[in-house]
Write a protein that holds these residues in place. Structure first.
Motif, short mmCIF file in Angstrom:
data_model
loop_
_atom_site.label_atom_id
_atom_site.label_comp_id
_atom_site.label_asym_id
_atom_site.label_seq_id
_atom_site.Cartn_x
_atom_site.Cartn_y
_atom_site.Cartn_z
N GLY A 3 0.83 -1.20 0.00
CA GLY A 3 0.00 0.00 0.00
C GLY A 3 0.87 1.25 0.00
N LEU A 4 1.93 1.19 0.79
CA LEU A 4 2.85 2.33 0.87
C LEU A 4 3.52 2.59 -0.49
CD1 LEU A 4 4.08 4.37 2.88
CD2 LEU A 4 6.00 2.78 3.13
N ALA A 6 2.36 1.74 -3.44
CA ALA A 6 1.36 2.29 -4.36
C ALA A 6 1.18 3.78 -4.09
CB ALA A 6 0.04 1.56 -4.19
N PHE A 7 1.18 4.14 -2.81
CA PHE A 7 1.02 5.54 -2.41
C PHE A 7 2.14 6.39 -2.99
CE2 PHE A 7 1.89 8.94 0.67
CZ PHE A 7 0.65 9.56 0.70
#
Lengths: 188, 130
Positions: A3-4, A6-7
């Motif tokens: 997720g990080l 992708a962020f």
């Protein structure tokens, strides 16, 4: 973790898009998208994408665009106004830690009149005005234009262009504090 | 990790990024000036003065030497009477060189309530200070 990643990827993609784009007026944060004038005003991209590109400011090499005739801005409104130009380089900051500064009058007087700088911002006589990066970063002296309408203060070597060793390309010395060019940074 | 599991991880990150980005302030064009000395209190939108648009057509010296605009945001106290009488913006905005002052919305095109100053990522705190 993914997720990080992708962020970060989304964030960096967005900054690349921002750096290479002229935003439509309706999304630039200052124009009112509901205003009746918004559809009639010229979009920055329509005008600026045709000019010699730059990586900073308006992303246009304004001086070159003028010299190459890509733009033909008027020099005066009143026919009686005297156009004053000067082709003379001034070398500044000869003893500093950075490469010395070449100030070319020719390019500046294509755009500006003598009275825009003299005698208010700078005395005409060489050496009479103490020029400092601290004042420039505060928006005084060169900083009246550079950092507001002319190429910004992040472009060190465009002014500090004269290497101290003849024959060598100008380079920014390792000891320069890059934070001094941040909006909230302090001069060292 | 299965495809579905990795999607479960990726999606919130991308969503968080998009959420953050949508809340980031949009960037005005370099050297845009917002003029709101009197607009808000007179019930019109503030003026957005785009330097980029004007410098394609005029050199700096026309406005900053001939017309007398000081090179400092907030340094010029200009009202519509002066413009209609042909001074400052009115030297060109006279329905001859550029559109007339009657076309209010073309200049008064800013977001209501926007403070005056230089916008568009200026690097110093100087000229943009009102």
């Amino acid at each position: 973790m993914r997720g990080l990643i992708a962020f970060v990827v989304c964030l960096s993609a967005y900054s690349v898009v921002l750096a290479g784009e002229w935003l439509p007026l309706a999304r630039d944060g200052v124009h009112d998208p509901r205003g009746p004038g918004i559809k009639q005003l010229q979009q920055p991209r329509d005008a600026l994408s045709r000019l010699i590109p730059d990586t900073a400011g308006n992303q246009v090499r304004w001086v070159q665009a003028l010299e190459k005739g890509e733009i033909q801005p008027r020099e005066k409104l009143n026919p009686a106004t005297r156009i004053r130009k000067l082709d003379q380089d001034i070398i500044l900051d000869v003893n500093g830690g950075m490469p010395a500064v070449r100030f070319p009058h020719r390019q500046h007087t294509e755009w500006l009149d003598c009275s825009n700088c003299h005698e208010g911002l700078f005395r005409s006589r060489t050496g009479e005005t103490r020029i400092s990066m601290f004042l420039i970063l505060q928006g005084e002296q060169c900083g009246v234009c550079h950092g507001a309408v002319a190429f910004p203060l992040t472009e060190c070597v465009r002014c500090h262009s004269i290497s101290r060793q003849p024959g060598q390309a100008p380079e920014v010395p390792g000891g320069v504090n890059p934070l001094m060019h941040q909006p909230a940074g302090k001069a060292p | 990790m299965t495809g579905r599991a990795s999607a479960r991880c990726l999606l919130p990150g991308a969503a968080a990024a998009l959420l953050l980005l949508s809340s980031l302030p949009a960037a005005a064009e370099y050297a845009d000036v917002v003029i709101n000395r009197q607009s808000d209190r007179n019930g019109v939108r503030p003026v957005v003065f785009p330097h980029w648009f004007h410098r394609i057509r005029f050199r700096c010296k026309v406005c900053h030497a001939e017309l007398g605009f000081r090179m400092k945001a907030g340094g010029n106290s200009i009202n519509m009477t002066e413009i209609i009488e042909g001074r400052y913006c009115g030297a060109c905005h006279n329905n001859d060189i550029a559109w007339s002052p009657e076309r209010c919305d073309l200049c008064h095109s800013g977001k209501p309530g926007l403070p005056s100053g230089v916008y568009g990522g200026h690097e110093t705190s100087g000229p943009g200070r009102w």
